[in-house]
Scaffold this active site. Structure first.
Site, PDB file in Angstrom:
ATOM      1  CD  GLU A 145     -22.052  -3.130  20.260  1.00 39.50           C
ATOM      2  OE1 GLU A 145     -22.792  -3.053  21.275  1.00 39.50           O
ATOM      3  OE2 GLU A 145     -22.030  -4.118  19.511  1.00 39.50           O
ATOM      4  CE1 TYR A 200      -2.765  -3.211   0.560  1.00 39.71           C
ATOM      5  CE2 TYR A 200      -3.236  -2.533   2.812  1.00 39.71           C
ATOM      6  CZ  TYR A 200      -3.394  -3.429   1.777  1.00 39.71           C
ATOM      7  OH  TYR A 200      -4.179  -4.533   1.952  1.00 39.71           O
TER       8      TYR A 200
END
Ligand SMILES: [Zn+2]
Ligand SMILES: [Zn+2]
Length: 394
Positions: free
Chosen positions: A372, A300
């Site tokens: 969350e 990358y």
């Protein structure tokens, strides 16, 4: 400045749904380029919303479009998990032995589904196209050494985009905070495999051979001198040697030594210099009568946050979370294949704070988990950013 709060309120109404999607994906993790169930879940959920879906993009990716024409803004989520056995004892623990969402890509997928819902339901959405890019395989490359982002680009998923944005959840930053870098955001990553070739002989008579272990010591020195003596000190770079293997007996000088390592930097010029310098470092072997084989495996590139897009995300983040919502900017040497996308269209990625508890739960560890409650924040910032970009690029 228009306030971004209404989008956050709408996203909060979706919070339970976001959690349900994430837990479903978390319990059924799939490795890179094997995200078939996840892609099906994504496609079915989007179709249920009345959104047109293209599947099998970049092998196992999904592309969905909301609105049409220009400008066009891409939002990316990656979907793959890691080969790790989850050690968390939670009701949503991975049901697949040896596979775990230990980087948070389950959260990214759930959040982008939430973004789809938020934007699709909007009556006053600015004109233009929002392109949802559910990408496979961020963590790994296929046998042609191509990752999910590369495969998506090859399949045309990034054509005619005016901007592209993404988030990465972060288990080290508290929930309620984001981090957004201006300019370099993640490093380029290359690796090398090398063999130092000598000539084996009896340990008591080293002069009768060429000791590759002695030569290794000179090479290691030369490699660690690159960062210190050859690279401009204000340009980030790091080379780490990760493995060295040689020999099998105390009195035998082996024929050869094998080694490998990782090479990281921010700018393309430094990256290319590093490749050349490593070659030079191995050339030292010849001065000692040995030789070498060197393979540099290019992966990358570095990921660059466009300053204008980054400023827009930062402004939205502050308007939703307040000034305290910004985690200090700190560049890192990690890598992200989103880099390929921000080389196709100007864009930015931000880190979404989601520290779970007081335990250190690093990414790629078997006890990784996230708070969350951050999901609605992530969805709201992405959705609001996309709307603002549609307006600003119009
Ligand atoms: Zn990862
Ligand atoms: Zn990741």
């Amino acid at each position: 400045m228009t306030t971004a709060i209404p989008m956050l309120e709408r996203a909060r109404d979706l919070q339970d749904t976001l959690v349900a999607w994430r837990r479903d994906i978390h319990m059924h993790p799939e490795l890179s380029f094997q995200e078939l169930r996840t892609a099906r879940l994504v496609a079915d959920t989007l179709r249920d919303m009345g959104i047109e879906v293209e599947t099998g993009v970049g092998k196992t990716g999904v592309v969905a479009r909301i609105g049409e024409g220009r400008p066009a803004i891409g939002i990316r989520a990656d979907m793959d998990a890691l080969p790790l056995q989850e050690l968390n004892d939670v009701p949503y623990k991975s049901l697949t032995p040896g596979v775990m969402h230990a980087c948070g890509h389950d959260s990214h997928t759930a959040i982008l589904l939430g973004v789809a819902r938020l934007l699709n339901d909007m009556k006053d959405r600015p004109p233009g196209e929002i392109r949802l890019l559910f990408q496979p395989s961020e963590e790994d490359e296929d046998s042609d050494r191509k990752s999910g982002a590369v495969r998506m680009i090859e399949d045309g998923a990034l054509e005619d985009l005016d901007a592209v944005i993404a988030l990465h959840i972060n288990s080290n930053i508290p929930a309620g905070q984001i981090r957004i870098a201006t300019g370099p955001n993640s490093a380029s990553v290359d690796s090398f495999n090398a063999t130092i070739i000598g000539e084996g002989c009896h340990g008591a008579y080293p002069h009768q051979g060429i000791d590759p272990i002695f030569i290794l010591a000179q090479v290691i020195n030369a490699i660690h001198g690159i960062r210190a003596r050859r690279i401009n000190p204000v340009r980030p770079a790091v080379i780490s040697i990760g493995a060295v293997h040689a020999g099998s007996a105390n009195n035998v000088i082996p024929d050869e030594v094998t080694m490998n390592g990782t090479i990281r930097s921010y700018d393309d010029e430094t990256r290319e210099q590093l490749w050349k310098e490593i070659e030079q470092a191995f050339a030292v072997t010849r001065a000692f009568g040995g030789d070498y084989k060197l393979e540099i495996i290019k992966s990358y590139p570095s990921q660059y946050n466009d300053p204008t897009v980054a400023a827009l995300i930062r402004e939205i983040g502050v308007s939703m979370l307040g000034e305290d919502g910004l985690f200090p900017e700190e560049p890192g040497m990690g890598a992200e294949d989103f880099a390929y996308m921000t080389r196709k269209a100007p864009g930015a990625m931000f880190s979404l704070g989601a520290k779970y508890d007081d335990v250190n739960r690093p990414h790629h560890s078997p006890i990784f988990d996230v708070d969350e409650s951050s999901f609605s924040i992530g969805a709201a910032i992405l959705a609001e950013s996309a709307c603002r970009l549609l307006k600003s690029k119009a």
